[in-house]
Motif scaffolding. Structure first.
Motif, PDB file in Angstrom:
ATOM      1  N   VAL A   1     -40.411  15.544  49.617  1.00 21.70           N
ATOM      2  CA  VAL A   1     -41.320  16.459  48.935  1.00 21.70           C
ATOM      3  C   VAL A   1     -41.753  15.861  47.596  1.00 21.70           C
ATOM      4  N   ILE A   2     -43.034  15.993  47.294  1.00 17.97           N
ATOM      5  CA  ILE A   2     -43.547  15.650  45.961  1.00 17.97           C
ATOM      6  C   ILE A   2     -44.117  16.923  45.350  1.00 17.97           C
ATOM      7  N   LEU A   3     -43.696  17.228  44.115  1.00 17.31           N
ATOM      8  CA  LEU A   3     -44.215  18.398  43.402  1.00 17.31           C
ATOM      9  C   LEU A   3     -45.132  17.948  42.276  1.00 17.31           C
ATOM     10  N   PHE A   4     -46.238  18.698  42.101  1.00 17.06           N
ATOM     11  CA  PHE A   4     -47.063  18.538  40.906  1.00 17.06           C
ATOM     12  C   PHE A   4     -47.053  19.852  40.147  1.00 17.06           C
ATOM     13  N   GLY A   5     -46.744  19.792  38.863  1.00 16.35           N
ATOM     14  CA  GLY A   5     -46.703  21.022  38.072  1.00 16.35           C
ATOM     15  C   GLY A   5     -47.574  20.922  36.844  1.00 16.35           C
ATOM     16  N   GLY A   6     -48.069  22.062  36.401  1.00 18.59           N
ATOM     17  CA  GLY A   6     -48.769  22.143  35.122  1.00 18.59           C
ATOM     18  C   GLY A   6     -48.303  23.405  34.437  1.00 18.59           C
ATOM     19  N   ARG A   7     -48.902  23.700  33.320  1.00 21.92           N
ATOM     20  CA  ARG A   7     -48.550  24.926  32.586  1.00 21.92           C
ATOM     21  C   ARG A   7     -49.807  25.787  32.567  1.00 21.92           C
ATOM     22  N   ARG A   8     -49.868  26.743  33.502  1.00 18.65           N
ATOM     23  CA  ARG A   8     -51.080  27.541  33.673  1.00 18.65           C
ATOM     24  C   ARG A   8     -50.766  29.028  33.587  1.00 18.65           C
ATOM     25  N   ALA A   9     -51.411  29.711  32.638  1.00 15.31           N
ATOM     26  CA  ALA A   9     -51.221  31.158  32.483  1.00 15.31           C
ATOM     27  C   ALA A   9     -51.941  31.937  33.582  1.00 15.31           C
TER      28      ALA A   9
ATOM     29  N   SER B   1     -53.651  20.502  35.576  1.00 10.09           N
ATOM     30  CA  SER B   1     -54.033  20.743  34.191  1.00 10.09           C
ATOM     31  C   SER B   1     -53.087  21.747  33.545  1.00 10.09           C
ATOM     32  N   SER B   2     -53.150  21.808  32.232  1.00  8.68           N
ATOM     33  CA  SER B   2     -52.422  22.817  31.466  1.00  8.68           C
ATOM     34  C   SER B   2     -53.405  23.453  30.505  1.00  8.68           C
ATOM     35  N   GLU B   3     -53.186  24.730  30.208  1.00 14.75           N
ATOM     36  CA  GLU B   3     -54.001  25.358  29.173  1.00 14.75           C
ATOM     37  C   GLU B   3     -53.472  24.913  27.822  1.00 14.75           C
ATOM     38  N   GLN B   4     -54.359  24.527  26.948  1.00 17.52           N
ATOM     39  CA  GLN B   4     -53.919  24.113  25.616  1.00 17.52           C
ATOM     40  C   GLN B   4     -53.377  25.308  24.868  1.00 17.52           C
ATOM     41  N   THR B   5     -52.207  25.097  24.252  1.00 17.51           N
ATOM     42  CA  THR B   5     -51.531  26.212  23.603  1.00 17.51           C
ATOM     43  C   THR B   5     -51.602  26.131  22.088  1.00 17.51           C
TER      44      THR B   5
ATOM     45  N   GLY C   1     -56.601  27.548  25.166  1.00 15.89           N
ATOM     46  CA  GLY C   1     -56.999  28.095  26.457  1.00 15.89           C
ATOM     47  C   GLY C   1     -57.819  27.125  27.284  1.00 15.89           C
ATOM     48  N   ALA C   2     -58.422  26.124  26.654  1.00 13.47           N
ATOM     49  CA  ALA C   2     -59.181  25.130  27.420  1.00 13.47           C
ATOM     50  C   ALA C   2     -58.209  24.304  28.273  1.00 13.47           C
ATOM     51  N   LEU C   3     -58.717  23.780  29.393  1.00  9.15           N
ATOM     52  CA  LEU C   3     -57.839  23.025  30.283  1.00  9.15           C
ATOM     53  C   LEU C   3     -57.700  21.592  29.801  1.00  9.15           C
ATOM     54  N   ARG C   4     -56.465  21.152  29.719  1.00  7.40           N
ATOM     55  CA  ARG C   4     -56.207  19.749  29.438  1.00  7.40           C
ATOM     56  C   ARG C   4     -55.732  19.118  30.743  1.00  7.40           C
ATOM     57  N   ARG C   5     -56.511  18.215  31.270  1.00  6.27           N
ATOM     58  CA  ARG C   5     -56.133  17.559  32.526  1.00  6.27           C
ATOM     59  C   ARG C   5     -55.046  16.533  32.259  1.00  6.27           C
TER      60      ARG C   5
END
Ligand code: SAT
Ligand code: MN
Length: 612
Positions: A418-426, A449-453, A461-465
């Motif tokens: 298994v390969i997991l990809f994770g981001g930080r998304r609200a 992507s993650s939302e900029q905190t 809130g903008a997406l950072r890839r």
């Protein structure tokens, strides 16, 4: 200093000509006072530690409480990797691509000649032979780092297999990557006047340079982390990603876990890529909250993966230690990491308590009444400053973690399921979602992507890839890298690992986190493993295949039905916006973007339309 005056008498016998020539040329340029070939012995370690205590680089911690532990405090200007000063010096700018800082290799060589000239005057130049991965293993590779920092030697001793054993392989003519590092603080100035050393020498001018065609690393001006421990991000990711592209394997910013189901003893191996601040170290030392599963650590940061003899993808951890973020590590969040730090650990930029121990934000609920902060100043809980720098670190041998797998040093690696990809998304991204196939998984990894905190990162809130969590670590054009993943998937065929996307950070409309995270992350992972075992169905959805809610193990979980449902809600309108943003993001790669990924975007849009 001319070549003739460089004393290589103390060099080990039997050095290959090319090593002698390279060490001599670096010495001629940097003009050190002495050259020391590191053998990796404990005698060498103890001597350097004593020397660093005398120079103020190391503070010896309370040896009754933390035997073999030391604290280093960096210069406040030298506390993290410097991405703006990190360069890919490929012949053609397109080969570095739009996500890297490109520099012309000829120009950069002139710059490096200038800054390295005499940069080691008055210092010892250390020559560190090292292996990334178990010595002599089929996936492992060798390197030699030259550095003028004994702190780097001490850290490389923990993070890699270094010294005589690695040198034996180099003497046998095996391939090695050259890496040159100087803190840029010579002890004799241009006029020949000596000056005092300082506990953390560094230079305001910094260059972290990679030459992908000649496979060389040159790093100047910083003594910290990935800027200076050149086996880590510089070699094991940036240069290795280029080697991997050319040789048909993968060098990835991924942790590696073994997960064993105790009822039938079945073993699964999982790798996972997460951007920073997504709890990667905690997942690498996961303590499942569900019974019946045992989790062992194989790696916490980097995976080198190669197709093995039976056609499956095999992963090794090229590193030998953890260079982990200290703040937030506690008995609650990661007891495994915390206990590993009981002995033989280097701490950098944490607080020093009055009894000679360490402290950082999050270690205990109750802060000490007084300590010395990471900058060497008196600190009290109400002083308004942090005791530890947010990027303060521990350096510790991986084998000190009680979760370490007995097979973590198997040179053949472990077969990846298994390969997991994770981001930080609200919003939008579900707790877990299985890719439809390998190519869809590459699309998911490419668009993560993650939302900029924080305002400092840009618009909140903008997406950072952060594609494959490799944004600052891919040594060549990111779009070509995706093409390499697509090709490798075609080669692996039905034996390829299954790819899942996870998101521990989804929030309810009132802002609370929907998912408790930490040990409960074992629940969606259990579902992924049961998918691999063919034991459970999935529901086709916009983002991929989702678990039926009944199939997610929620025994003993404290969560409302509404929150559980919200974790998997996919709003077609919001996803249409995601698709538009993905199109904008892909545009920067122009004609380098693999057609297959454009096709995946179309398929996503079709799924969105069908869900409306
Ligand atoms: O400083 S390191 O590059 O080793 C760690 C990190 O910043 O990811
Ligand atoms: Mn990392």
């Amino acid at each position: 200093m001319s070549l003739a005056t460089i004393n290589l008498d103390a060099a080990p016998a039997g050095l290959p000509e090319e090593v002698v020539a390279w060490v001599s040329s670096v010495a001629e340029l940097t003009q050190p006072e002495a050259i020391h070939f590191c053998d990796g012995s404990t005698e060498e370690r103890d001597r350097l530690n004593a020397q660093m205590i005398a120079s103020g680089t190391f503070i010896e911690l309370n040896q009754a409480k933390r035997p073999g532990c030391y604290l280093a405090r960096s210069n406040p200007s030298d506390v993290a990797r410097v991405e703006a000063r990190t360069f890919i010096c490929s012949e053609h700018p397109e080969d570095a691509g739009p996500t890297n800082n490109w520099a012309d290799p000829d120009d950069m060589r002139l710059t490096l000649q200038r800054v390295f000239a005499g940069s080691m005057r008055g210092r010892t130049m250390y020559v560190i032979p090292f292996s990334m991965g178990p010595l002599g293993g089929p996936i492992s590779k060798l390197g030699i780092e030259i550095t003028d920092s004994p702190y780097v030697v001490a850290n490389m001793r923990i993070m890699t297999r270094m010294g005589d054993a690695a040198l034996e392989h180099i003497k046998n003519g095996e391939y090695w990557v050259p890496a040159v590092h100087s803190v840029g603080y010579p002890l004799i100035d241009d006029a020949g006047e000596p000056r005092e050393d300082i506990p953390w020498p560094c230079n305001d001018e910094k260059y972290i340079c990679h030459f992908p065609e000649t496979r060389e690393i040159w790093s100047y001006g910083s003594g910290y982390g990935g800027n200076a421990l050149l086996g880590k991000k510089c070699y094991a990711l940036r240069i290795a990603s280029v080697l991997a592209r050319d040789e048909g394997w993968l060098a990835e910013h991924m942790l590696i876990l073994r997960i064993t189901r105790q009822s039938d003893g079945r073993r699964f191996h999982l790798t996972a890529a997460f951007p920073s601040a997504c709890g990667k170290t905690n997942l690498a030392m996961l303590r499942p909250t569900i019974p019946g599963w045992k989790v062992e650590t194989i790696g916490d940061d980097i995976a080198w993966m190669r197709p093995g003899p039976a056609g499956r993808l095999h992963a090794i951890n090229p590193e030998a230690g953890f260079f982990g973020v200290a703040p937030g590590t506690s008995e609650e969040t990661n007891p495994t990491a915390l206990h590993a730090l009981d002995h033989d650990t280097i701490f950098t930029n944490v607080g020093l308590t009055d009894d000679g121990d360490v402290w950082w934000e999050g270690l205990t609920d109750e802060p000490p009444a007084h300590l010395i902060d990471w900058q060497g100043h008196d600190w009290t809980p109400d002083c308004g400053r942090k005791a530890a720098h947010p990027n303060s670190r521990f350096t510790v041998r991986a084998s000190q973690a009680e979760s370490i797998s007995p097979d973590w040093e198997d040179p053949a690696g472990v077969p990846v399921d298994v390969i997991l990809f994770g981001g930080r998304r609200a919003h939008n991204v579900p707790l877990i979602s299985e890719s439809y196939d390998w190519n869809h998984g590459v699309f998911v990894g490419a668009t993560v992507s993650s939302e900029q905190t924080a305002a400092a990162e840009g618009t909140v809130g903008a997406l950072r890839r952060d594609p494959f969590a490799m944004l600052p670590f891919c040594g060549y054009n990111m779009a070509d890298y995706w093409g390499h993943w697509l090709r490798l998937g075609a080669q692996l065929g039905a034996k390829a690992p299954r790819i899942f996307q996870v998101n521990w950070f989804r929030k309810a409309d009132d802002g609370h986190f929907l998912w408790p995270g930490f040990g409960d992350n074992s629940r969606p992972i259990e579902w992924a493993l049961r998918r691999v075992a063919g034991e459970v169905e999935a529901v086709d959805a916009i983002s991929g295949r989702l678990p039926a809610l009944d199939d997610l193990n929620t025994d003993g979980l404290d969560i409302t039905d509404a929150d559980l449902e919200h974790l998997f809600e996919l709003d077609p309108d919001a996803w249409a916006t995601e698709a538009d943003l993905t199109e904008e993001y892909f545009a920067q790669f122009a004609d380098r973007l693999p057609a297959e990924l454009q096709g995946q975007l179309t398929a996503l849009r079709n799924r969105i339309a069908a869900a409306r």
